[in-house]
Design an enzyme around this catalytic site. Structure first.
Site, PDB file in Angstrom:
ATOM      1  N   PHE A  82       0.878  -1.172   0.000  1.00 54.76           N
ATOM      2  CA  PHE A  82       0.000   0.000   0.000  1.00 54.76           C
ATOM      3  C   PHE A  82       0.915   1.222   0.000  1.00 54.76           C
ATOM      4  O   PHE A  82       1.404   1.647   1.047  1.00 54.76           O
ATOM      5  CB  PHE A  82      -0.861  -0.039   1.270  1.00 54.76           C
ATOM      6  CG  PHE A  82      -2.078   0.836   1.249  1.00 54.76           C
ATOM      7  CD1 PHE A  82      -3.263   0.382   0.692  1.00 54.76           C
ATOM      8  CD2 PHE A  82      -2.061   2.097   1.827  1.00 54.76           C
ATOM      9  CE1 PHE A  82      -4.419   1.168   0.713  1.00 54.76           C
ATOM     10  CE2 PHE A  82      -3.199   2.898   1.850  1.00 54.76           C
ATOM     11  CZ  PHE A  82      -4.384   2.427   1.288  1.00 54.76           C
ATOM     12  N   GLU A 136       4.453   9.462   2.092  1.00 57.12           N
ATOM     13  CA  GLU A 136       5.696  10.074   1.647  1.00 57.12           C
ATOM     14  C   GLU A 136       6.272  10.900   2.789  1.00 57.12           C
ATOM     15  O   GLU A 136       5.603  11.122   3.803  1.00 57.12           O
ATOM     16  CB  GLU A 136       5.458  10.962   0.421  1.00 57.12           C
ATOM     17  CG  GLU A 136       4.911  10.214  -0.782  1.00 57.12           C
ATOM     18  CD  GLU A 136       4.667  11.121  -1.990  1.00 57.12           C
ATOM     19  OE1 GLU A 136       5.093  12.308  -1.937  1.00 57.12           O
ATOM     20  OE2 GLU A 136       4.071  10.659  -2.967  1.00 57.12           O
ATOM     21  N   PHE A 156       8.185   4.359   4.363  1.00 51.33           N
ATOM     22  CA  PHE A 156       7.601   3.481   5.399  1.00 51.33           C
ATOM     23  C   PHE A 156       6.609   2.487   4.797  1.00 51.33           C
ATOM     24  O   PHE A 156       5.496   2.311   5.314  1.00 51.33           O
ATOM     25  CB  PHE A 156       6.915   4.306   6.496  1.00 51.33           C
ATOM     26  CG  PHE A 156       7.808   5.319   7.150  1.00 51.33           C
ATOM     27  CD1 PHE A 156       9.089   4.984   7.554  1.00 51.33           C
ATOM     28  CD2 PHE A 156       7.368   6.614   7.377  1.00 51.33           C
ATOM     29  CE1 PHE A 156       9.912   5.924   8.164  1.00 51.33           C
ATOM     30  CE2 PHE A 156       8.176   7.559   7.984  1.00 51.33           C
ATOM     31  CZ  PHE A 156       9.459   7.212   8.378  1.00 51.33           C
ATOM     32  N   ARG A 162      -7.715   0.371   9.615  1.00 46.04           N
ATOM     33  CA  ARG A 162      -7.674   0.722  11.037  1.00 46.04           C
ATOM     34  C   ARG A 162      -8.288  -0.360  11.908  1.00 46.04           C
ATOM     35  O   ARG A 162      -7.890  -0.553  13.052  1.00 46.04           O
ATOM     36  CB  ARG A 162      -8.350   2.077  11.244  1.00 46.04           C
ATOM     37  CG  ARG A 162      -7.476   3.206  10.761  1.00 46.04           C
ATOM     38  CD  ARG A 162      -8.167   4.523  10.586  1.00 46.04           C
ATOM     39  NE  ARG A 162      -7.224   5.470   9.985  1.00 46.04           N
ATOM     40  CZ  ARG A 162      -7.542   6.468   9.181  1.00 46.04           C
ATOM     41  NH1 ARG A 162      -8.811   6.670   8.865  1.00 46.04           N
ATOM     42  NH2 ARG A 162      -6.608   7.261   8.681  1.00 46.04           N
ATOM     43  N   GLN A 187       5.443  -3.873  34.044  1.00 46.37           N
ATOM     44  CA  GLN A 187       5.563  -3.429  35.436  1.00 46.37           C
ATOM     45  C   GLN A 187       5.245  -4.572  36.397  1.00 46.37           C
ATOM     46  O   GLN A 187       5.914  -4.732  37.425  1.00 46.37           O
ATOM     47  CB  GLN A 187       4.622  -2.252  35.682  1.00 46.37           C
ATOM     48  CG  GLN A 187       4.839  -1.540  37.001  1.00 46.37           C
ATOM     49  CD  GLN A 187       6.084  -0.664  37.000  1.00 46.37           C
ATOM     50  OE1 GLN A 187       6.694  -0.460  35.954  1.00 46.37           O
ATOM     51  NE2 GLN A 187       6.477  -0.171  38.166  1.00 46.37           N
ATOM     52  N   GLU A 214      -1.189   3.711  10.120  1.00 45.22           N
ATOM     53  CA  GLU A 214      -2.612   3.708   9.726  1.00 45.22           C
ATOM     54  C   GLU A 214      -3.355   4.896  10.333  1.00 45.22           C
ATOM     55  O   GLU A 214      -4.558   4.816  10.628  1.00 45.22           O
ATOM     56  CB  GLU A 214      -3.300   2.394  10.112  1.00 45.22           C
ATOM     57  CG  GLU A 214      -2.765   1.177   9.401  1.00 45.22           C
ATOM     58  CD  GLU A 214      -3.038   1.158   7.914  1.00 45.22           C
ATOM     59  OE1 GLU A 214      -3.862   1.955   7.440  1.00 45.22           O
ATOM     60  OE2 GLU A 214      -2.400   0.358   7.218  1.00 45.22           O
ATOM     61  N   SER A 251      -2.857   8.476  16.590  1.00 50.35           N
ATOM     62  CA  SER A 251      -3.976   8.678  17.523  1.00 50.35           C
ATOM     63  C   SER A 251      -4.531  10.090  17.412  1.00 50.35           C
ATOM     64  O   SER A 251      -5.742  10.316  17.553  1.00 50.35           O
ATOM     65  CB  SER A 251      -3.514   8.416  18.957  1.00 50.35           C
ATOM     66  OG  SER A 251      -3.240   7.042  19.148  1.00 50.35           O
TER      67      SER A 251
END
Length: 385
Positions: free
Chosen positions: A125, A129, A158, A246, A339, A366, A369
């Site tokens: 996909f 860029e 990526f 997503r 933890q 994708e 947040s």
């Protein structure tokens, strides 16, 4: 809405669990740093043979037609064992879905069976860029028509699976006179095309077995009929299909978060301090309860988004909500799990440090947040406009 899995979905989940534990979990650590590429690609081929590379693709093209809910379930189970394999599987499914929705019949018949069967190890996909990440409309890659060929020039950054992909969906500007985002088209480009080159794999913090590369197009000539969908309408395709992606990444994050907490839960049930297992301490119990509650809420959001998509209804808001919540809460779950294990969670002998590295990117790729919050807010405002 009934959130209970049907018989086919339960069988799919069990198949994914069995494969993940038998084939992926034993080698996940060995694939760190890009090692064991043959093992990684062999497992992708096995997933294709099981039908996992075309989960929401029609059977006439080699798909398994399990739907968006089945896709989410399968990605979660695979991610519990190996996030790198899960992201490759997720992107391949997304590429196949884009082709199924947008491509011509000839293009579907040519590429979908290869993506579903494993003849192609993966699909790519190619949207992002350097200057067009969260804002893909700012892309610089261009495609100019020269006789019966398009000439591609530009760089994509990526790109998951680039070095072993068989086909690339490439977005490029085809009309610079139009407003940003209005003159973009998408193309199908095969791996061996002259003028296409793949840079070395990026050295990443996590999900190291999955290759991430820069893809370079230098006077790359492709046939006129490599155009997929309508001319100058490619940006709409990218935006709509990212919503489905997503769901995949949210499901991947959920799988990693669950794997981390499950491992930590087993550990604290055995770990003795002050003469008893530390799972008996209320503070520890609260940490565990909160993490599992967040992960269950993530699962329900993902199921809702997938079910909405499966029904053919608008699902962009639901997908962004699910991806935002699942990725953020799974990051927190991995931190909590580490933890709970104390110093042992920090060393490579145990998988918690890998889970923590693998999950981090899920709140970035994708759509970050922050971008998910913008999408959600826009949807909410549109509802009252």
């Amino acid at each position: 809405m009934d959130m209970t899995l049907n018989d086919d979905q339960l069988l799919l989940q069990q198949l994914a669990q069995k494969f993940a534990q038998a084939e992926l979990a034993p080698v996940a650590d060995k694939l760190e740093g890009g090692k064991g590429r043959e093992i990684f690609l062999d497992n992708l081929k096995k997933l294709a043979e099981l039908g996992f590379m075309g989960l929401n693709i029609e059977s006439q093209y080699g798909g398994t037609e399990v739907g968006a809910v089945g896709f989410s379930i399968a990605i979660t189970e695979i991610a519990k064992a190996c996030a790198s394999t899960a992201v490759t599987m997720s992107v391949n499914n997304m590429v196949a879905e884009v082709i199924q929705v947008v491509a011509s019949e000839e293009q579907k018949e040519k590429y979908l069976p290869k993506l579903c069967s494993g003849e192609y190890s993966a699909g790519c996909f190619c949207l992002t860029e350097t200057s067009a990440g969260s804002d893909p409309s700012n892309m610089k890659t261009s495609a100019e028509l020269d006789g019966d060929e398009w000439v591609l020039n530009g760089n994509k950054q990526f790109i998951t699976s680039a070095e072993y992909a068989g086909v690339f969906i490439v977005w490029a500007v085809t009309d610079r006179s139009l407003p940003r985002g209005k003159g973009i088209s998408c193309f199908l480009v095969e791996k061996e095309t002259l003028g296409l080159s793949i840079s070395k794999a990026e050295e990443k913090m996590g999900q190291q077995a999955s290759a991430t590369n820069e893809v370079v197009f230098e006077n790359c000539r492709i046939p006129k009929d490599a155009l997929m969908g309508k001319l100058n309408q490619g940006f709409k395709v990218a935006v709509s299909e990212l919503a489905g992606g997503r769901i995949g990444i949210g499901s991947l994050a959920l799988g990693v978060g669950l794997a981390a907490m499950d491992f930590a839960r087993d550990y604290i049930a055995e770990r003795q301090q002050f003469g008893q297992p530390i799972i008996n301490f209320q503070g520890i119990q609260w940490m565990m309860a909160e993490a599992y509650t967040d992960l269950e809420a993530s699962r329900l959001l993902l199921m809702n988004a997938a079910d909405t998509k499966e029904k053919g209804l608008p699902f962009s808001k639901q997908a962004s909500m699910a991806k935002l919540f699942a990725s953020e809460k799974s990051n927190q779950a991995c931190y909590t799990a580490l933890q709970l294990m104390g110093g042992y969670g920090y060393i490579k002998e145990f998988p918690l440090e890998r889970y923590s590295r693998d999950v981090r990117i899920t709140s970035i790729y994708e759509g970050t947040s922050e971008i998910q919050r913008i999408i959600i807010a826009r949807e909410l405002m549109a509802e009252i406009a």
